[in-house]
Design a protein around this motif. Structure first.
Motif, PDB file in Angstrom:
ATOM      1  N   LEU A   1      36.833  -9.436   0.294  1.00  0.00           N
ATOM      2  CA  LEU A   1      37.481 -10.626   0.456  1.00  0.00           C
ATOM      3  C   LEU A   1      37.691 -10.961   1.537  1.00  0.00           C
ATOM      4  O   LEU A   1      38.022 -12.289   1.820  1.00  0.00           O
ATOM      5  CB  LEU A   1      38.436 -10.197  -0.665  1.00  0.00           C
ATOM      6  N   ARG A   2      37.623 -10.059   2.539  1.00  0.00           N
ATOM      7  CA  ARG A   2      37.928 -10.502   3.944  1.00  0.00           C
ATOM      8  C   ARG A   2      39.415 -10.709   4.320  1.00  0.00           C
ATOM      9  O   ARG A   2      39.801 -11.513   4.915  1.00  0.00           O
ATOM     10  CB  ARG A   2      37.040 -11.636   4.549  1.00  0.00           C
ATOM     11  N   GLU A   3      40.236 -10.027   3.521  1.00  0.00           N
ATOM     12  CA  GLU A   3      41.870 -10.145   3.725  1.00  0.00           C
ATOM     13  C   GLU A   3      42.037  -9.077   4.779  1.00  0.00           C
ATOM     14  O   GLU A   3      41.581  -8.818   5.865  1.00  0.00           O
ATOM     15  CB  GLU A   3      42.325 -10.009   2.357  1.00  0.00           C
ATOM     16  N   VAL A   4      43.186  -8.260   4.448  1.00  0.00           N
ATOM     17  CA  VAL A   4      43.768  -7.405   5.347  1.00  0.00           C
ATOM     18  C   VAL A   4      42.401  -6.588   5.721  1.00  0.00           C
ATOM     19  O   VAL A   4      41.968  -5.793   4.717  1.00  0.00           O
ATOM     20  CB  VAL A   4      44.762  -6.574   5.013  1.00  0.00           C
TER      21      VAL A   4
ATOM     22  N   ARG B   1      38.528 -11.331   8.031  1.00  0.00           N
ATOM     23  CA  ARG B   1      37.563 -12.508   8.278  1.00  0.00           C
ATOM     24  C   ARG B   1      38.009 -12.997   9.520  1.00  0.00           C
ATOM     25  O   ARG B   1      36.950 -13.519  10.241  1.00  0.00           O
ATOM     26  CB  ARG B   1      37.725 -13.555   7.213  1.00  0.00           C
TER      27      ARG B   1
ATOM     28  N   GLY C   1      37.804  -5.677   3.544  1.00  0.00           N
ATOM     29  CA  GLY C   1      39.123  -6.479   3.547  1.00  0.00           C
ATOM     30  C   GLY C   1      39.390  -6.700   2.064  1.00  0.00           C
ATOM     31  O   GLY C   1      39.864  -7.682   1.732  1.00  0.00           O
TER      32      GLY C   1
ATOM     33  N   ILE D   1      43.580  -9.403   9.853  1.00  0.00           N
ATOM     34  CA  ILE D   1      42.853  -9.865   9.017  1.00  0.00           C
ATOM     35  C   ILE D   1      41.074  -9.908   9.171  1.00  0.00           C
ATOM     36  O   ILE D   1      40.785 -10.188  10.368  1.00  0.00           O
ATOM     37  CB  ILE D   1      42.974 -11.410   9.066  1.00  0.00           C
TER      38      ILE D   1
END
Length: 159
Positions: free
Chosen positions: A50-53, A103, A46, A101
């Protein structure tokens, strides 16, 4: 080439989720494996954990851009049509997985904090949906590449 099987193989070999998907399409993008792996390396976990997209989504969208993207910044119709493809990819991925996402996809998965990737062990693969997500992203992209846009940006299946 079976892109889903190649993405699976690459992920199990240790490439991150974005790399596995993007590199699986190198037969179509014309990129060498090392260059494709470097280009997509930042998007794993991500975006650098960062565990975003989701990295699998990012890798697929990198390939979609190379294969169906636009290159003229003064052509708003091409931009609009490409963004429609990006949004369609996201819709299909969400339809299968509820979100794009990272996360949220890993919501019930304990992950170690920080920038150090976890060791790839059988337990790593057993507790994470990442291998399935990599396969989903490659499969969705393959489906979309078999489709073509009309002048209005609508998708239609090529028969």
């Amino acid at each position: 080439m079976n892109h889903e099987a190649e993405a699976r193989r690459l992920f199990l070999e240790g490439y991150n989720c974005a790399q596995a998907v993007f590199c699986a399409f190198r037969d179509l993008t014309g990129m060498e494996l090392d260059a494709a792996a470097r280009l997509s390396s930042s998007f794993g976990g991500g975006m650098g954990r960062l565990r975003e997209v989701c990295g699998a989504v990012s890798g697929a969208l990198l390939a979609l851009g190379m294969l169906r993207g636009y290159d003229d910044p003064k052509n708003p119709e091409a931009k609009k049509a490409h963004y429609a493809l990006v949004q369609e990819f996201a819709r299909r991925f969400k339809e299968k997985n509820d979100t794009i996402i990272c996360r949220e996809l890993l919501e019930n998965v304990p992950v170690t904090p920080g920038g150090t990737p976890e060791e790839r062990t059988p337990e790593f693969y057993a507790r994470r949906p990442c291998l399935r997500l990599v396969c989903d992203a490659a499969d969705i992209l393959d489906e979309m590449l078999l489709e073509t846009r009309t002048n209005e940006g609508e998708l239609r299946v090529k028969r």
